[in-house]
Design a protein around this motif. Structure first.
Motif: not given
Length: 339
Positions: A102, A105, A215, A217, A290, A296, A299
């Motif tokens: 990540d 996000s 959330h 991405q 994160d 994610n 996503s």
């Protein structure tokens, strides 16, 4: 920070001390010089890369899509940008790039992508609800990137289609002037341009990404095939990156850069990005991230499906073969639980 050939423009120290010493290994990284590149800047400034025996050079690209070719050719080790339609099409053509962590996000309270509408349209009553976006010109930056999916989520929730608006592609910083001179009616833009437009009094925040698509991405860290295969070096890079991400997370508080490490993070951002106004950095909504680097994938699939519905995807894409959380998982395990 070093500039490379492809430039378009411009866990604690105790844990690190326990790591073995390495020879300095060069690693080339593509960045956007954006606020969401903060973990990379922090890792560079605070010596996390050096602790891992890495000599990291960062090259500024106009977009994540422009990193794809050098990543595929092995001329770039790491890319930090959105998982765009261009990336997926390159993978469909056999370029083996891995999505490994990540980078940005929209955790609750940290939606750094925002829908703005011109203030004069609100004052006049032309805009009252999302449905009033129909027929309006909305500033974007490119087709097949994460904020197009954000806008689609906002429109479809109000019973509109993406085709009900006219999108105008501009570089994000240009959204501020375009709203001021009324060449666009609204913008689905990012921070800090969003806060700059709001502060100037020309636009009003209508909705954030964390409200429209929690959330989401937005951006990711990508490894070239050759770099991913150098597992020891890639693991060292990821450990340094996650240390930077965790330091960044400690700067977050109440939807702002107002936490324990905020002053230092803001100073680093003014050194490594074109944003020199500390007040804007304090007032803006920073992106979420994160601290364990987990991608994610659900996503990403939602965005991919939207790109495909727009006719932007050329082949069959299997995210199970593209997303590899193992590097982040090993790094998080080595650093220990985030506190």
């Amino acid at each position: 920070m070093k500039r490379g050939l492809f430039a378009w423009a411009f866990a604690g120290l105790s844990a690190a001390a326990a790591l073995p010493a390495f020879a300095q290994t060069p690693v080339s990284v593509g960045i956007l010089s954006a606020v969401s590149d903060a973990p990379l800047f922090i890792a560079d400034k605070r010596g996390y890369f050096r602790d891992e025996g890495l000599a990291v050079s960062m090259t500024v690209f106009r977009s994540g899509a422009t990193m794809v070719a050098p990543l595929g050719a092995g001329q770039l080790d790491v890319g930090a940008g959105s998982a765009s339609a261009g990336l997926y099409n390159a993978i469909a053509r056999g370029i083996n790039i891995k999505i490994v962590a990540d980078k940005a996000s929209s955790a609750p309270g940290y939606g750094a992508t925002k829908l703005l509408v011109r203030k004069d349209l609100i004052d006049s009553g032309r805009f009252k609800t999302i449905k009033d976006l129909k027929g309006m010109k909305i500033g974007m930056n490119a087709p097949g990137v994460s904020n197009t999916s954000t806008l689609n989520s906002i429109l479809t929730a109000a019973g509109l289609k993406y085709s009900d608006v006219e999108t105008v592609n501009l570089n994000f910083p240009d959204h501020v002037a375009a709203l001021a001179n009324k060449s666009i009616d609204a913008a689905c833009t990012v921070e800090p341009p969003a806060t700059s437009a709001i502060t100037a009094g020309t636009a009003v925040e209508i909705m954030r990404d964390d409200q429209a698509d929690p959330h989401h991405q937005i951006a990711v860290i990508q490894f070239s095939e050759a770099f991913a295969a150098r597992k020891d070096i890639a693991d060292r890079f990821m450990r340094a990156y996650l240390r930077g991400s965790r330091y960044y997370n400690k700067a977050l508080k109440d939807g702002r850069l107002a936490g324990e490490t905020a002053d230092d993070v803001i100073q680093i951002l003014t050194e490594y990005t074109p944003v020199k106004n500390r007040d804007i950095l304090r007032r803006m909504t920073p992106t979420g991230m994160d601290p364990n680097g987990t991608v994610n994938q659900k996503s990403l699939q939602k965005d991919l499906d939207f790109y495909a519905s727009q006719g932007l995807i050329e082949g069959k894409i299997d995210l199970d073969k593209i997303v590899d959380n193992s590097f982040a998982e090993r790094a998080a395990k080595a650093l220990g639980p985030y506190k």
